[in-house]
Design an enzyme around this catalytic site. Structure first.
Site, PDB file in Angstrom:
ATOM      1  N   CYS A 131      -5.807 -44.658  32.578  1.00 60.72           N
ATOM      2  CA  CYS A 131      -5.557 -43.220  32.773  1.00 60.72           C
ATOM      3  C   CYS A 131      -5.216 -42.900  34.224  1.00 60.72           C
ATOM      4  CB  CYS A 131      -6.780 -42.430  32.318  1.00 60.72           C
ATOM      5  SG  CYS A 131      -6.617 -40.658  32.588  1.00 60.72           S
ATOM      6  N   CYS A 134      -6.795 -39.706  35.631  1.00 62.56           N
ATOM      7  CA  CYS A 134      -8.211 -39.858  35.970  1.00 62.56           C
ATOM      8  C   CYS A 134      -8.391 -40.637  37.262  1.00 62.56           C
ATOM      9  CB  CYS A 134      -8.956 -40.622  34.879  1.00 62.56           C
ATOM     10  SG  CYS A 134      -8.506 -40.189  33.210  1.00 62.56           S
ATOM     11  N   ASP A 135      -7.648 -41.720  37.423  1.00 64.51           N
ATOM     12  CA  ASP A 135      -7.997 -42.697  38.453  1.00 64.51           C
ATOM     13  C   ASP A 135      -6.976 -42.852  39.577  1.00 64.51           C
ATOM     14  OD1 ASP A 135     -10.311 -43.231  36.984  1.00 64.51           O
ATOM     15  OD2 ASP A 135      -9.321 -44.758  35.776  1.00 64.51           O
TER      16      ASP A 135
END
Ligand code: NAP
Length: 307
Positions: A131, A134-135
């Site tokens: 993701c 997200c990261d």
């Protein structure tokens, strides 16, 4: 007989359980094959509102679980093996057990496809990610690799150039499944280098618990290379966990369930939440949001259909 059964215990299912439990509906949550859902595969979550210093993914879902339990939700383990949605009460089977419910909330999630390498899973949250939203932030000024040749890979590679100093996109063929426009956008981005046709064979370094390299093999001539890197984003698609609903709930060609009215599916009394019905946003907060919506819809449905 349950008022509500929730299938899935990720962000969507647990939020639905919190709302249903606080509505005095005493829901049963069936954990599924990956209790806690995709958040259990992440480390720090920095974009869930309310946590200015971030929170570990597993801790966030554990908190949600406790919150649901506090209001009377109960939990059952195991993966749903069969459903009978032909009439109410619905019948939900987990192995040898069959549960009955007046309403059902399907929050079974989607599973990010992995490359299937021996060490890949061990490095998730330690350099390997599924993701970018997200990261990506953790890879500021670092060199990273994106795997895949579809729209997801193009989108993630392009997004990641906001942070990374260089993105190498590795795909196993010279042809791309991605749409022309997204492929072109990625090709025009000076920070993205394309490497095809290469198959990713291994990731290191499990001993250090931190990704430091990716081993690739040329798909045609077999030549191997070890590429030093800080991050590997696997962007080869997701699989919604919907096989058990085939022929029973409306789904699109990729298997994602389709809400028809609010969060209600084509079957009256069956509601949908989270990634099982969303291949666009896929965020913890949107999963939680739709979990809340599904529970409110289920509660109103029960009120309207009380005998
Ligand atoms: P996808 O179109 O199925 O593409 C998956 C890619 O991963 C393919 O290039 C495939 O390679 C590769 N792949 C699959 N398994 C692999 C493996 N084991 N090892 C190496 N490579 C592997 O999936 P997606 O990119 O997630 O897209 C899914 C759907 O969502 C599509 O309809 C897409 O258009 C849509 N989408 C749209 C947007 C947007 O418009 N903003 C963004 C993301 C996704 P092969 O080609 O060799 O099979």
């Amino acid at each position: 007989m349950y008022n509500v059964i929730v299938i899935g215990s990720g962000c969507a299912g647990l939020t639905a359980a919190i709302y249903a439990a606080r509505g005095n509906l005493a829901p049963l949550v069936l954990d599924g094959h990956e209790p806690g859902g995709q958040l259990t595969l992440t480390t720090m979550v920095e974009n869930f509102p309310g946590f200015p210093d971030g929170i570990l993914g597993p801790a966030l879902v554990e908190n949600m679980r406790k919150q649901a339990q506090r209001f009377g939700a109960t939990f059952g383990t195991g993966t749903v093996t069969a459903v009978d949605l032909s009439r109410r009460p619905f019948k939900i089977t987990v192995g040898k057990d069959t549960h009955e419910c007046q309403t059902l909330i399907v929050a079974a999630g989607a599973t990010a496809r992995l490359l299937g390498l021996e060490n890949e899973r061990k490095l998730i949250g330690h350099g390997v990610s599924t993701c970018a939203t997200c990261d990506g932030f953790f890879f500021r000024d670092k060199e990273i690799i994106v795997a895949g040749g579809g729209d997801s890979a193009m989108e993630e590679a392009t997004f990641l150039t906001k942070f990374a100093s260089k993105v190498t996109l590795i795909h196993r063929r010279n042809e791309f499944r991605a749409s022309k426009i997204m492929l072109q956008r990625a090709r025009e981005n000076k920070k993205i280098e394309f490497m095809t046709p290469y198959v990713i064979e291994d990731v290191g370094n499990v001993e250090k618990q931190a990704l430091d390299s990716v081993t690739v093999r040329h798909a045609d001539n077999g030549e191997r290379k070890v590429l030093p890197t800080h991050g590997l984003f696997v962007a080869i698609g997701h699989e919604p966990n919907t096989k058990v609903f085939a022929g029973k709930l409306d789904m699109d060609a990729a298997g994602y369930l389709i809400p028809r009215k609010g969060m209600m599916s084509n079957v009256e009394g069956v509601f949908l939440a989270g990634d099982v019905q969303d291949h666009v946003y896929r965020q913890a907060v949107t999963a939680a949001g739709t979990g809340c919506m599904a529970a409110i819809d289920a509660e109103r449905f029960l009120d309207a259909h009380a005998h």
